[in-house]
Enzyme design. Structure first.
Site, mmCIF file in Angstrom:
data_model
loop_
_atom_site.group_PDB
_atom_site.id
_atom_site.type_symbol
_atom_site.label_atom_id
_atom_site.label_comp_id
_atom_site.label_asym_id
_atom_site.label_seq_id
_atom_site.Cartn_x
_atom_site.Cartn_y
_atom_site.Cartn_z
ATOM 1 N N GLN A 1 0.595 -11.403 -2.635
ATOM 2 C CA GLN A 1 -0.712 -10.783 -2.457
ATOM 3 C C GLN A 1 -1.314 -10.437 -3.804
ATOM 4 O OE1 GLN A 1 0.195 -7.507 0.188
ATOM 5 N NE2 GLN A 1 -0.539 -8.695 1.926
ATOM 6 N N HIS B 1 -5.549 -1.291 -4.881
ATOM 7 C CA HIS B 1 -5.867 -0.084 -4.119
ATOM 8 C C HIS B 1 -6.640 0.887 -4.980
ATOM 9 C CE1 HIS B 1 -2.346 -1.645 -1.804
ATOM 10 N NE2 HIS B 1 -3.237 -1.448 -0.842
ATOM 11 N N HIS C 1 -8.413 -0.644 0.231
ATOM 12 C CA HIS C 1 -7.563 -1.808 -0.014
ATOM 13 C C HIS C 1 -8.492 -2.960 -0.374
ATOM 14 C CE1 HIS C 1 -4.314 0.072 2.536
ATOM 15 N NE2 HIS C 1 -5.371 0.595 3.110
ATOM 16 N N ASP D 1 -3.044 -7.878 -4.766
ATOM 17 C CA ASP D 1 -3.328 -6.622 -4.073
ATOM 18 C C ASP D 1 -3.984 -5.620 -5.012
ATOM 19 O OD1 ASP D 1 -3.358 -5.123 -1.824
ATOM 20 O OD2 ASP D 1 -1.195 -4.982 -1.578
ATOM 21 N N CYS E 1 0.817 -1.223 0.000
ATOM 22 C CA CYS E 1 0.000 0.000 0.000
ATOM 23 C C CYS E 1 0.852 1.274 0.000
ATOM 24 C CB CYS E 1 -0.972 0.009 1.167
ATOM 25 S SG CYS E 1 -1.240 -1.567 1.934
ATOM 26 N N LYS F 1 -14.376 -2.508 7.324
ATOM 27 C CA LYS F 1 -14.163 -3.363 6.148
ATOM 28 C C LYS F 1 -15.254 -4.403 5.989
ATOM 29 C CE LYS F 1 -10.888 -5.889 9.014
ATOM 30 N NZ LYS F 1 -9.948 -6.970 9.007
ATOM 31 N N ARG G 1 7.443 -11.390 5.373
ATOM 32 C CA ARG G 1 7.247 -11.184 6.811
ATOM 33 C C ARG G 1 7.960 -12.282 7.572
ATOM 34 N NH1 ARG G 1 0.813 -9.710 6.335
ATOM 35 N NH2 ARG G 1 1.150 -7.882 5.029
#
Ligand SMILES: [Zn+2]
Ligand SMILES: [Zn+2]
Length: 586
Positions: free
Chosen positions: A328, A332, A465, A330, A281, A419, A310
């Site tokens: 991910q 945005h 997100h 992902d 992000c 969310k 991670r």
């Protein structure tokens, strides 16, 4: 868990403790709660023998015997000093007594089976069956396994022995649960992933860092392409970011403070501090802010399938279920507050279409959590009261309008916004959170994002997100177990096997192979010099959706016989009919 069942499970933890003391009188009892599917008790055996898995049957026998005499469960209140006298040889209980006293709570002792040979007293705050002998079915519980556990979960404390038990209301429920566990073992993605040749791990590469084979990579691409193909019509554009970044990025976003322990740090030639990215992000905000934006440019929608890193605890890594390199899918969206509604709806449409293609978007198979603030702890959340109220009501409105099976769950929001979390049930009834759409009022502020509104004033955009599959690794582990490797046609790395009966049929088999491949299907041709039975077994083991056997009749008539993995039926088609049939299914 319903309270009655919880009481049974908790009572069984006492019964387990009492039964352990018969053969292990030196054992020091610590804590024994009810848990999902059963109960456990943590016990210190360091003064003598420690039981192993082979001793569980014996302990369980004692439990069943004692249960008959436990017709009562009484309690009495004692002073802290009285309690200390009773448990003077047990440092764990003494620690608990100190804590209860400090909290100013009452200290209670519970005794089961008073006046019988099976009388047993423990320090406890209550929550038991009143008459265990009558309420608990002796064939509905079972000791399960033994594991190590630190006292109070802290690795600085002594290691205790945890004995787990399973417990249900009836024997049938226990049996069903045991069957499910067996089925889960068969479907374990670590086992199937190996059999289907999808991924592997290498000690040289490291734990939690999966390597994907050609077939596994194909599967990843199929998932990503499917999502991209669905969301293209909603205006998502692909972007690309590097996998390392200066730590300043996360210091600005605020992640550094919260997650810096979980980051992999990278040392280069300069003094600058670099990290492997744990999320995308913040990078995407920098693409957004790289050129001035006006209201006419919004919404801006970025999508990227990329790895984040991670440093998960080694002990928590499980196959693809939890890894250190996480891909991910992902996305945005940067938009005005007025655009939130349409953008979230579009995300829901993408989720719907994607999970329909997996036949998982059926009534009863999923629900949506509207994860909202905990009204009792407003200080935990960043952003103004007004915008939170508005955002939660927008999400509620969308859920209603789109008829989503939605439940508002207070306290589940992220600190930066509310969310919608999509929870799907897998074939074994396990609930998995996969897709999500999250509003964020904080990151745009942290990075000073802005656009010019119609009046020429600077405004702050809202960030959304969104993830459709979530992490590809976890998603694949769930799909492998959900389908037991029998993937739908579009997701199968190989879709059709062509099996010629003998060498003389190879030419025609090659013709069919060419036709199907040119039409875009993924086909394996089994021309090796093996027996028919062996080839069919190999195709079945690979769990391919279809196989085509080609013999004399087919070669002569220029037809194919298509056999389905799922229905076990077979059909004879001409080549054009075959293509038609497969295309229709896709
Ligand atoms: Zn108790
Ligand atoms: Zn994000």
């Amino acid at each position: 868990m319903d309270t009655k069942l919880e009481h049974k499970r908790h009572t069984l933890a006492h019964l387990l403790a009492a039964s352990v003391l018969i053969d292990y009188p030196h054992a020091k009892l610590t804590l024994g709660p009810a848990i999902e599917n059963g109960f456990y008790y943590d016990i210190d055996f360091s003064d003598g023998d420690t039981p192993g898995d082979n001793d569980l049957k014996k302990i369980q026998k004692h439990m069943k015997k004692m249960l008959g005499q436990w017709t009562s469960f009484e309690h009495e209140e004692v002073t802290a000093d009285e309690a200390r006298m009773i448990f003077k040889d047990n440092p764990f209980k003494l620690e608990l007594i100190d804590e209860i006293q400090k909290r100013g709570e009452k200290i209670t002792l519970y005794t089961a089976g008073k006046g019988t040979k099976s009388e047993f007293t423990d320090l406890c705050r209550g929550g038991h069956c009143e008459n265990p002998a009558e309420e608990i079915a002796a064939d509905a519980f079972k000791l399960d396994k033994i594991a190590g556990a630190y006292w109070r979960g802290d690795e600085k404390n002594p290691m205790l022995t945890r004995i787990y038990g399973l417990a249900f209301d009836t024997k049938d429920e226990l049996d069903t649960y045991l069957e499910q566990v067996e089925e889960a073992k068969k479907r374990d993605h670590r086992k199937l992933g190996k059999e289907l040749d999808l991924f592997t791990f290498s000690e040289l590469v490291g734990a939690g860092l999966p390597l994907f084979t050609p077939k596994g990579t194909l599967m990843r691409d199929l998932i990503v392409d499917k999502i991209m193909q669905i969301q293209e019509k909603y205006g998502y554009q692909k972007v690309t970011i590097p996998h390392i970044t200066k730590s300043d990025l996360y210091k600005t976003s605020g992640h550094w403070e919260k997650f810096s322990d979980d980051l992999f740090k990278v040392k280069g030639k300069s003094d600058a501090e670099f990290v492997m990215k744990p999320m995308n992000c913040p990078h995407h905000t920098q693409i957004f802010s790289s050129s001035p934006k006006s209201y006419k440019d919004l919404p801006v929608r970025y999508a990227e399938t990329t790895m984040v890193y991670r440093d998960e605890q080694a002990g928590e890594l499980i196959g693809l279920g939890r890894v250190r390199s996480i891909t991910q899918d992902d996305g945005h969206v940067f938009c005005t507050p007025e655009q939130i509604e349409q953008e979230v709806k579009n995300i829901v449409y993408v989720i719907q279409e994607f999970y329909e293609s997996l036949n998982m978007y059926n009534e009863g198979d999923f629900w949506v959590s509207l994860s909202a603030r905990d009204p009792k702890e407003p200080e935990k959340y960043l952003g103004g009261e007004d915008i939170w109220n508005k955002a939660e009501s927008i999400l509620e409105g969308i859920a209603k309008e789109l008829n989503l099976p939605c439940t508002k769950v207070e306290g589940e929001a992220a600190f930066y916004g509310p969310k919608l979390d999509f929870m799907f049930k897998d074939a074994l009834g396990r609930e998995r959170q996969l897709a999500t759409a999250q509003l964020d009022f904080v990151m745009p502020e942290r990075f000073g994002l802005e656009y010019t509104d119609q009046q020429g004033n600077k405004q702050q955009p809202v960030m959304i997100h969104r993830a459709i599959a979530g992490s590809l690794e976890r998603f694949m582990s769930i799909m492998i177990e959900h389908f037991a490797g029998n993937f739908p046609l579009w997701l199968s790395p190989v879709q059709v096997a062509i099996i010629p009966v003998a060498d003389v049929h190879n030419n025609y088999a090659q013709e069919v192979h060419k036709e199907l491949t040119e039409a875009g299907f993924r086909v394996d041709l089994y021309t090796e010099n093996e027996s028919m039975g062996k080839k069919i077994r190999a195709a079945k083991k690979a769990k391919l959706p279809y196989f085509i056997v080609i013999g004399d009749k087919e070669t002569e008539n220029k037809t194919v016989t298509l056999e389905s993995r799922d229905t076990k039926e077979s059909y004879t088609y001409s080549l054009p009919e075959l293509l038609d049939r497969l295309k229709k299914e896709l």
